[in-house]
Design a protein around this motif. Structure first.
Motif: not given
Length: 391
Positions: A227-229, A255-256, A262-265, A269-271
């Motif tokens: 939802i946040a994405i 999950f992401v 592919g590459e995250p947009p 940022r995944l922390l």
């Protein structure tokens, strides 16, 4: 906290907690506050955790600080756990067992039947922390009958929200024996960051002109990561200079990865997990809680205490936050509404934002300080043990 005097005449409270997270956080801080409140009136406390918690730094620090810490055997079974608790009860003359996170609820109940003959049988408190919606099948109804009606007839329960309290009563638990005590936080964890916003942004490779939106995504679906994405992707398309930072583990990354192959947009940022949450809260412009369900959100409370504005889903367990100044609610699962709430928060004038931040800090301090929580928990113990102690 100084080491506790070993006086077998004084009541002993045993916390049996199914907790082995990488960091102690507010849960361990709450146990420490409870132990301190008990010590103030001459009572002793023992903290018992799963075997895997023995490897955690926070567990070692508890022992070093003088807390009485024990661990369950690695082999997991209700009977093994019950015998372990029974041994502790028999050896220490335990007055009360307080369980956390359900795993030790049934073992604590069974332990009373394994207590050696002349030893007094301890009172039991089950602490309901989490809300995990479960489909009501015939098997689940039978389990609820056995646990909440039959076993629960001799148990006292604490729920972290009124929503969870009502749910538990609906399963058949006696309303007289369950009390709502919301969770609380250790203010020192979030008041003063160790690193500046500029340092955090540099470390995360976020341009200084951007605004950081923060979310904790330990259980990605439950926490509403998708939802946040969707909400933030919409904001970015509309030209909002935002970056979404999500804290989580391997489960979050997987999950992401399924949601965004592919590459995250560049706006994501995944922390990794960190105990330095104050740095993140003070660097963030908005804390997002998009949860589909909750027990009680420590992180929302911490964000408010840090003065970080919050956008949160309007779910029953978050009803307590309705009284918090400036909390921006959106319908659960509605990414469009979430994006609107974030945009509204970002558009507030600096003076308005500061005033709301100060009011939120006061609100949390007055209602959700860990010392207030410990006092309420001590009240439950005293009510249960007064007759026993007098005898």
């Amino acid at each position: 906290m100084p080491a506790q005097e070993h006086n077998l005449r004084s009541p002993l409270i045993v916390h049996a907690a199914s907790y082995s997270a990488p960091y102690g956080g507010n849960f361990v801080a709450s146990l420490k506050a409870s132990a301190a409140a008990c010590l103030d009136i001459g009572w002793r406390t023992m903290l018992v955790f799963p075997a895997e918690a023995a490897q955690r730094d926070w567990a070692a620090q508890l022992s070093a600080d003088g807390f009485n810490v024990c661990f369950f055997p690695a082999k997991k079974s209700a009977l093994n756990d019950a015998r372990t608790l029974a041994d502790l009860v028999s050896r220490e003359d335990t007055s009360l067992i307080h369980t956390h996170f359900t795993r030790f609820d049934v073992p604590a109940y069974l332990a009373r039947y394994f207590v050696k003959g002349g030893m007094r049988k301890p009172k039991i408190v089950w602490h309901l922390h989490s809300d995990f919606p479960i489909r009501m099948t015939p098997v689940r109804r039978l389990k609820n009958l056995l646990k909440f009606r039959l076993m629960g007839a001799s148990i006292r329960m604490v729920a972290v929200s009124e929503h969870l309290r009502r749910q538990t009563i609906d399963t058949g638990f006696d309303a007289i024996n369950i009390k709502t005590i919301p969770n609380a936080i250790d203010f020192q964890r979030v008041l003063v960051p160790a690193q500046s916003r500029a340092y955090v942004f540099c470390d995360l490779h976020i341009p200084t002109a951007k605004r950081l939106l923060l979310l904790f995504g330990w259980s990605p679906h439950i926490k509403g990561v998708d939802i946040a994405i969707d909400a933030v992707a919409s904001l970015v398309r509309d030209g909002e200079p935002v970056v979404l930072g999500i804290v989580g583990t391997k489960e979050l990354r997987e999950f992401v990865g399924r949601r965004l192959p592919g590459e995250p947009p560049p706006w994501l940022r995944l922390l990794p997990p960190t105990d330095k949450v104050a740095d993140l809260f003070h660097a963030a412009s908005v804390f997002v809680s998009a949860s589909r369900n909750e027990g009680f959100s420590y992180s929302v409370c911490e964000a408010m205490a840090a003065g970080t504005p919050v956008a949160l889903s309007d779910i029953p367990a978050m009803a307590w936050a309705q009284a918090a100044p400036g909390a921006a609610f959106f319908p659960p699962g509605d990414a469009v509404s979430l994006s609107q709430r974030i945009r509204m928060i970002l558009s507030r004038a600096p003076g308005e934002s500061q005033a709301l931040a100060d009011q939120c800090r006061r609100f949390v301090k007055e209602h959700h300080d860990v010392r207030i929580w410990a006092s309420k928990i001590l009240g439950v113990y005293q009510q249960l043990l007064n007759d026993k102690i007098a005898a």
